[in-house]
Design an enzyme around this catalytic site. Structure first.
Site, PDB file in Angstrom:
ATOM      1  N   ARG A 183       0.801  -1.231   0.000  1.00 53.98           N
ATOM      2  CA  ARG A 183       0.000   0.000   0.000  1.00 53.98           C
ATOM      3  C   ARG A 183       0.830   1.275   0.000  1.00 53.98           C
ATOM      4  O   ARG A 183       0.491   2.237  -0.692  1.00 53.98           O
ATOM      5  CB  ARG A 183      -0.932   0.000   1.216  1.00 53.98           C
ATOM      6  CG  ARG A 183      -1.939  -1.123   1.193  1.00 53.98           C
ATOM      7  CD  ARG A 183      -2.866  -1.027   2.386  1.00 53.98           C
ATOM      8  NE  ARG A 183      -3.851  -2.099   2.418  1.00 53.98           N
ATOM      9  CZ  ARG A 183      -4.868  -2.127   3.255  1.00 53.98           C
ATOM     10  NH1 ARG A 183      -5.034  -1.151   4.123  1.00 53.98           N
ATOM     11  NH2 ARG A 183      -5.723  -3.139   3.224  1.00 53.98           N
ATOM     12  N   ASP A 230      -4.186   3.745   4.976  1.00 51.51           N
ATOM     13  CA  ASP A 230      -3.235   3.598   3.868  1.00 51.51           C
ATOM     14  C   ASP A 230      -3.874   2.983   2.623  1.00 51.51           C
ATOM     15  O   ASP A 230      -3.190   2.775   1.610  1.00 51.51           O
ATOM     16  CB  ASP A 230      -1.991   2.805   4.304  1.00 51.51           C
ATOM     17  CG  ASP A 230      -2.336   1.430   4.821  1.00 51.51           C
ATOM     18  OD1 ASP A 230      -3.514   1.022   4.762  1.00 51.51           O
ATOM     19  OD2 ASP A 230      -1.405   0.731   5.303  1.00 51.51           O
ATOM     20  N   ASP A 231      -5.185   2.696   2.673  1.00 50.34           N
ATOM     21  CA  ASP A 231      -5.887   2.295   1.445  1.00 50.34           C
ATOM     22  C   ASP A 231      -6.793   3.438   0.967  1.00 50.34           C
ATOM     23  O   ASP A 231      -7.750   3.214   0.236  1.00 50.34           O
ATOM     24  CB  ASP A 231      -6.660   0.978   1.609  1.00 50.34           C
ATOM     25  CG  ASP A 231      -7.548   0.952   2.839  1.00 50.34           C
ATOM     26  OD1 ASP A 231      -7.680   1.993   3.521  1.00 50.34           O
ATOM     27  OD2 ASP A 231      -8.128  -0.116   3.110  1.00 50.34           O
ATOM     28  N   ASP A 245     -11.754   4.658  15.571  1.00 50.95           N
ATOM     29  CA  ASP A 245     -12.601   5.699  14.979  1.00 50.95           C
ATOM     30  C   ASP A 245     -13.907   5.877  15.764  1.00 50.95           C
ATOM     31  O   ASP A 245     -14.415   6.995  15.915  1.00 50.95           O
ATOM     32  CB  ASP A 245     -12.869   5.437  13.482  1.00 50.95           C
ATOM     33  CG  ASP A 245     -13.388   4.044  13.184  1.00 50.95           C
ATOM     34  OD1 ASP A 245     -13.485   3.212  14.114  1.00 50.95           O
ATOM     35  OD2 ASP A 245     -13.708   3.773  12.012  1.00 50.95           O
ATOM     36  N   HIS A 249     -14.037   1.960   1.528  1.00 50.38           N
ATOM     37  CA  HIS A 249     -14.385   0.783   0.714  1.00 50.38           C
ATOM     38  C   HIS A 249     -15.606   0.040   1.263  1.00 50.38           C
ATOM     39  O   HIS A 249     -15.950  -1.025   0.772  1.00 50.38           O
ATOM     40  CB  HIS A 249     -13.185  -0.153   0.536  1.00 50.38           C
ATOM     41  CG  HIS A 249     -12.563  -0.616   1.820  1.00 50.38           C
ATOM     42  ND1 HIS A 249     -13.194  -1.445   2.703  1.00 50.38           N
ATOM     43  CD2 HIS A 249     -11.346  -0.362   2.354  1.00 50.38           C
ATOM     44  CE1 HIS A 249     -12.406  -1.681   3.732  1.00 50.38           C
ATOM     45  NE2 HIS A 249     -11.274  -1.029   3.552  1.00 50.38           N
TER      46      HIS A 249
HETATM   47  N1  UDP Z   1      -3.537  -1.615  10.109  1.00 48.62           N
HETATM   48  C1  UDP Z   1      -2.595  -1.555  11.110  1.00 48.62           C
HETATM   49  N2  UDP Z   1      -2.124  -2.724  11.639  1.00 48.62           N
HETATM   50  C2  UDP Z   1      -2.550  -3.936  11.211  1.00 48.62           C
HETATM   51  C3  UDP Z   1      -3.524  -3.982  10.189  1.00 48.62           C
HETATM   52  C4  UDP Z   1      -4.007  -2.804   9.662  1.00 48.62           C
HETATM   53  O1  UDP Z   1      -2.171  -0.468  11.487  1.00 48.62           O
HETATM   54  O2  UDP Z   1      -2.087  -4.949  11.702  1.00 48.62           O
HETATM   55  C5  UDP Z   1      -4.016  -0.365   9.517  1.00 48.62           C
HETATM   56  C6  UDP Z   1      -3.902  -0.338   8.007  1.00 48.62           C
HETATM   57  O3  UDP Z   1      -2.629   0.078   7.615  1.00 48.62           O
HETATM   58  C7  UDP Z   1      -5.011   0.603   7.608  1.00 48.62           C
HETATM   59  C8  UDP Z   1      -6.063   0.381   8.700  1.00 48.62           C
HETATM   60  O4  UDP Z   1      -5.390  -0.224   9.803  1.00 48.62           O
HETATM   61  O5  UDP Z   1      -4.589   1.947   7.633  1.00 48.62           O
HETATM   62  C9  UDP Z   1      -7.211  -0.516   8.236  1.00 48.62           C
HETATM   63  O6  UDP Z   1      -6.673  -1.743   7.817  1.00 48.62           O
HETATM   64  P1  UDP Z   1      -7.328  -2.625   6.660  1.00 48.62           P
HETATM   65  O7  UDP Z   1      -7.600  -1.743   5.480  1.00 48.62           O
HETATM   66  O8  UDP Z   1      -6.425  -3.799   6.429  1.00 48.62           O
HETATM   67  O9  UDP Z   1      -8.662  -3.174   7.310  1.00 48.62           O
HETATM   68  P2  UDP Z   1     -10.158  -2.642   7.314  1.00 48.62           P
HETATM   69  O10 UDP Z   1     -10.389  -2.190   8.720  1.00 48.62           O
HETATM   70  O11 UDP Z   1     -10.293  -1.532   6.321  1.00 48.62           O
HETATM   71  O12 UDP Z   1     -10.957  -3.829   6.942  1.00 48.62           O
HETATM   72 MN    MN Z   2      -9.284  -0.847   4.656  1.00 47.15          MN
END
Ligand code: UDP
Ligand code: MN
Length: 273
Positions: free
Chosen positions: A29, A102-103, A189, A213
């Site tokens: 990413r 970071d996504d 959050d 997303h």
């Molecule tokens: N993240 C983190 N540590 C982890 C996994 C994810 O800091 O072990 C961060 C990641 O870099 C991103 C955010 O948490 O900024 C959300 O992660 P992800 O997109 O994988 O998961 P989501 O919550 O969107 O499903």
């Molecule tokens: Mn994500």
């Protein structure tokens, strides 16, 4: 009154942009961000990670912060990062704190132009909800509703004015944010929403130009890209949830962020012409 106090025309240099990342994504990413929107706000963007990487430290001119939080997706460790992001914002003296994942792809000029329509000396919590009803907290064992609150999805990005961030100082600064997260047992959050809406009694202002997303990215019309603040992507099994934008081959640009960047900023070196 000094003229500077009347003038609310903030610029990019007034914004502190934090990006939560991790060693797990440093070669997937992070490079996409460094190649695209980071280039438009090199002085404002800070990455909050859990590792040291000399190459990335050089590429960002020292803007990688090793939070020393554990590299995991557990609530406690994500809250640990948010806590460091918030503390670094306070130290920075900037007028706006904007957090992203970071996504996310951040349309930097649009972020600034939207912030210009709000006064950083007032209390503002700007973002997008991802749920259709507020978080409800019930009292045990009677299950009586105690209170409810809204929160801005971290995965779409959100911004907090300095005025509001300063009011949060007694409950959130110096690592106290982690205690709040642990106390209410909710993600980072959601905990920000709890602090602002419930403890500070300030409401979230919906800014629909933030996107995560959790939405279907392909539903965003290209003629509106310029007006959006943030975009995202995800991959579930073999299905990509990505922005529908013309440009590079999907094998080269599966997230579509390189193509999106060239759509918005076609003069960039790596963009076809
Ligand atoms: N993240 C983190 N540590 C982890 C996994 C994810 O800091 O072990 C961060 C990641 O870099 C991103 C955010 O948490 O900024 C959300 O992660 P992800 O997109 O994988 O998961 P989501 O919550 O969107 O499903
Ligand atoms: Mn994500």
């Amino acid at each position: 009154l000094y003229e500077s106090e009347l003038n609310n025309n903030i610029t990019l240099s007034d914004v502190f942009i934090s990006v939560k990342t991790t060693k797990h994504y440093q070669y997937t990413r992070l490079p996409i961000i460094l190649k695209t929107w980071f280039q438009l706000a090199k002085q404002q963007i800070w990455f909050f990670t859990d590792t040291d990487n000399r190459q990335h430290q050089n590429q960002t001119n020292g803007h990688m912060v090793n939070t020393n939080c554990s590299a995991s997706h557990q609530r406690k460790h994500l809250c640990c990062k948010m806590s460091v992001e918030y503390d670094r914002f306070l130290e920075s003296g900037k007028k706006w704190f904007c957090h992203f994942d970071d996504d996310n792809y951040v349309n930097v000029p649009r972020l600034v132009s939207v912030l210009q329509t709000y006064n950083h000396k007032e209390d503002w919590y700007l973002g997008r909800t991802s749920v259709y009803e507020p978080v409800k907290i019930f009292k045990k064992p009677t299950n009586k509703l105690m209170f409810s609150f809204w929160f801005a999805t971290g995965g779409a990005g959100f911004c907090i004015s300095r005025s509001l961030a300063l009011k949060m100082l007694p409950v959130a600064s110096g690592g106290r944010f982690i205690s709040i997260c642990e106390g209410i047992r909710l993600p980072d959050d959601v905990s920000v929403g709890f602090i602002i809406e419930h403890l500070m009694k300030k409401n979230l202002t919906l800014v629909p130009e933030f996107h995560s997303h959790l939405e279907q990215m392909k539903l965003l019309p290209p003629e509106t890209f310029r007006d959006q603040i943030s975009f995202s992507y995800s991959k579930i099994k073999e299905e990509w949830n990505v922005v529908n934008v013309p440009g590079f081959d999907t094998r080269y640009d599966p997230t579509r962020f390189l193509s999106l960047h060239c759509f918005l900023f076609p003069h960039f070196k790596f963009c076809p012409r």
